[in-house]
Design a protein around this motif. Sequence first.
Motif: not given
Ligand code: GTQ
Length: 365
Positions: A108-110, A123-127, A131-133, A166-168, A182-184
């Motif tokens: 896992l990534f943090a 904005a983007h999208k990926h496989t 999660l955002r905490f 996207d985030h703002g 979970d990209m790993h």
């Molecule tokens: O907010 O989409 O920490 O794509 C790493 C990759 C956040 C995100 C990360 C990402 C994002």
Amino acid sequence: MKPDGGVHDQAGALAGIVPSVNLAAEPGRMDFYERASRHNLAPLWRVLHGLVTDQPAPRCVAAMWRYEEIRPYLMEACRLISAEEAERRVLVLENPGLPGESRITQSLFAGLQIILPGEIAPAHKHTASALRFIVEGRNAYTAVAGERTMMEAGDFVITPSMTWHDHGNEGDAPMVWLDGLDMHIVNLMCASFREGYPGKSHPLDRPEGAAAAEAGHNLLPVDQEYGSQTTPIFNYPYRRTREALDALARFRPADAWHAYKMKYINPVNGGWAMPTMSTWMQLIPAGYATAPYRSTDSAVFAVVEGRGSSRIGAQSFDWGPRDIFVAPSWVAHEHAAASDAVIFIYSDRVVQEKLDFWREDKPGA
Ligand code: GTQ
């Protein structure tokens, strides 16, 4: 430590040889190994016990990030690069046992993401699922699949696989959250796709609160079909999570190993909220200490409220609000709360359960 570490050290030039191999006989086999390698062949017996270990052998180690020590680095990053240029302005929490790998555990990534007032992370999208905490701030939003949610400290917010997001920040103070991805796991399977949106923000086509209305009240629209394995709720607000834990603690005794620990669930099927990351919120009352516990899922802990300490293997960590720590697979850990402590946790347990890997152990139980 590698399970066969001692043998590696003794073997010297024959590194990789495990106890099942007759070391004395190895030199006579070297010519064979060399010729076989030219045909992309390798002897399993030299590596078998390192591949199929007696028990989990994590390279990931116990570690903690103190928020007051790392926050200045987030602020400094803001002076060096904009959210837009960075795409995601994130400082990765790198496990000291896995330097340079962008991993907090092996799977896992943090990272801590910071957005300043007025900024937009495009904005983007990926496989990979995210999660955002939320650690600090308010009046910032994430938009997922055409719907926005405003976020505040303690909220657990989900970006499902392949959804535009996207985030703002529309507030007047920095917003910081912990990203768990979970990209790993995706990359282990070589299944990753990513696309940038040809504009800063993806258009909104649902009102704020739509997902909560549809799925956030133990009711679901009749006949609605759900194709995704991710919960349709995309913000689990802290206020309601905290209330649930409080109410539980008023009438149930604390569990010896977990105190009060509730899992976030997908209301469609009662399972974990996300298909690749399990998530919980834990309440440990002031003065309570949990018994040693270990499981095969390495876990990331993000403290929301309270102070306490955790023993993880041979190490001890004193923590307070906004600190983050990690416990490796199969290393026993126990927590003691000095004041009522609330801790968000995530791990890959859901994946291990699906694959029939997951195990837990309550030493001394
Ligand atoms: O907010 O989409 O920490 O794509 C790493 C990759 C956040 C995100 C990360 C990402 C994002």
